[in-house]
Write a protein that holds these residues in place. Sequence first.
Motif: not given
Length: 224
Positions: A120, A122-124, A128
């Motif tokens: 996985s 994920e960028k938020k 990252e």
Amino acid sequence: MPENHQIVLNSLKLYKQAPAPWKLQGEGIILIYKFSKDWVETHGNLPDHLKGKFNGGLGYLMLVNYQTSPVGPYKELLFIPGKFGPYGKQAITKIYVSSESSTQNGHANWGIPKETLPISWEKKDGKEIIEVKDGDKIAFSCELKTGKIPFPISTSLLPIDLHQLWDGVDFFTRPSGHGWGKRASIKNIQIDPTYFPDLSGQKPLFAVKIDPFKIIFPEADYAL
């Protein structure tokens, strides 16, 4: 159809065959290291044919998000300790990808010892988070933050010149690529050493996020 024939068909893992060359695009992270011989021999996940043959050079940890490839999008985590004799070339000693098609074609095209696990990315909140899992077990995870100033980067600056031994065949491959890089910082690295070389005690010389990049994996040269 005979019952035993149906069982064989059901057990097959079908995948798309995609011979080299491959043209790929995406984003990636490279951590650059300088490992000691003792560390590589102990922690580098070396196959028998590489033991005692470490020749130094730069080592790489790479995390890649391939957005386009001949087998579709997939993600990748790989480790290159450095160069090895007798050819003075690099070797990938551990690599996970999120696509079984990538795994099987990696074996056939370049002798790369790929294994398949979910990855996985994920960028938020300006960072990252990348995670490789085997069921409930976390094999590898980290967080990444990227700087602001872009600069050009290519395989002429960070060369990849591979020799892989797979099923008794020597594969020699020299990918070429280019892209735009930014300084990166990696933190909160979590590694299960039963899955991946434990880099927790090693400090990278440099870390870079490359986005976007393009790379070509040509057809390998072979030696039986």
